[in-house]
Design an enzyme around this catalytic site. Sequence first.
Site, PDB file in Angstrom:
ATOM      1  N   HIS A   1      11.122  47.320 -37.289  1.00  0.00           N
ATOM      2  CA  HIS A   1      10.238  48.273 -36.626  1.00  0.00           C
ATOM      3  C   HIS A   1      10.275  48.159 -35.106  1.00  0.00           C
ATOM      4  O   HIS A   1       9.370  48.629 -34.427  1.00  0.00           O
ATOM      5  CB  HIS A   1       8.802  48.087 -37.137  1.00  0.00           C
TER       6      HIS A   1
ATOM      7  N   ARG B   1      -0.409  44.880 -26.269  1.00  0.00           N
ATOM      8  CA  ARG B   1       0.237  44.173 -27.380  1.00  0.00           C
ATOM      9  C   ARG B   1       1.313  43.216 -26.839  1.00  0.00           C
ATOM     10  O   ARG B   1       1.484  42.116 -27.348  1.00  0.00           O
ATOM     11  CB  ARG B   1       0.910  45.155 -28.350  1.00  0.00           C
TER      12      ARG B   1
ATOM     13  N   GLN C   1       9.185  42.873 -40.388  1.00  0.00           N
ATOM     14  CA  GLN C   1       8.486  44.108 -40.042  1.00  0.00           C
ATOM     15  C   GLN C   1       7.728  43.942 -38.726  1.00  0.00           C
ATOM     16  O   GLN C   1       7.160  44.917 -38.234  1.00  0.00           O
ATOM     17  CB  GLN C   1       7.500  44.469 -41.161  1.00  0.00           C
ATOM     18  N   ASN C   2       7.739  42.748 -38.166  1.00  0.00           N
ATOM     19  CA  ASN C   2       6.944  42.448 -36.980  1.00  0.00           C
ATOM     20  C   ASN C   2       7.706  42.761 -35.696  1.00  0.00           C
ATOM     21  O   ASN C   2       8.932  42.605 -35.629  1.00  0.00           O
ATOM     22  CB  ASN C   2       6.528  40.980 -36.988  1.00  0.00           C
TER      23      ASN C   2
ATOM     24  N   ASP D   1       6.991  41.232 -32.779  1.00  0.00           N
ATOM     25  CA  ASP D   1       6.938  40.086 -31.869  1.00  0.00           C
ATOM     26  C   ASP D   1       8.223  39.267 -31.951  1.00  0.00           C
ATOM     27  O   ASP D   1       9.085  39.508 -32.792  1.00  0.00           O
ATOM     28  CB  ASP D   1       5.727  39.195 -32.194  1.00  0.00           C
TER      29      ASP D   1
ATOM     30  N   GLY E   1       3.867  37.134 -46.120  1.00  0.00           N
ATOM     31  CA  GLY E   1       2.904  37.872 -45.308  1.00  0.00           C
ATOM     32  C   GLY E   1       3.069  39.369 -45.304  1.00  0.00           C
ATOM     33  O   GLY E   1       2.687  40.030 -44.331  1.00  0.00           O
TER      34      GLY E   1
END
Length: 232
Positions: free
Chosen positions: A106, A58, A88-89, A91, A171
Amino acid sequence: MSKPKLVVLTGAGISAESGLKTFRDSDGLWEGYNVEDVATPGAWHRDPQLVLDFYNMRRKNVLEAQPNAAHIGLAELEKHYDVSIVTQNIDDLHERAGSTNVMHLHGEILKMRSVKDEHKVYHISGDIKPGDLAEDGGQLRPHIVWFEESVPLIPSAAKIMKEADVFVLIGSSLVVYPAAGLMDHVHNRVRKYVIDKRIPYVRHYDNVIPIEKSATEGIKDLLQLLAKERNF
């Protein structure tokens, strides 16, 4: 004169257009894995090598991905607003697009931490391997909030929601709790722009402006609507 506070909550849909997949796609798998096998404390105890391999991949995927027009559009809004992004991502595409105030509910794939102390956090761009230890002797693991773990930043995120003069949801299907409950903290009077190819259930909220498009297309509508508001 201070800028209006614009609060954004983003989910996997914004990064999907940069090529980063979400486990909530059609088959319920994340890159071919059951979430229970790679993203829970139980998975870590059963097979830490598998979990490390999964997140190492990932991490590579994130480093290869590029911010898309939605990430860039949100960064541009800092010219006119005091923007806070709660994502919430895991990256870093918001940051690479230029956003300067981002909270990762997260966790972050480009960080790792000790299994003994969640506050011993380190940056990483390569792989984590079994036997890689923090200074306290604990095995290093991804700095990710796994399913079944508490989300420590939720109270801080709820406070940000309450400060919004304008709110934007992009999103997110609003099904992963406790993040899905954050919109409850946005004041009724605040305009709530919701951008998604499939608008989630938001009928119980006031002042919702749905934009039923992908993130990269919907951001164009959002920028136009906000520009009109500023010119009134």
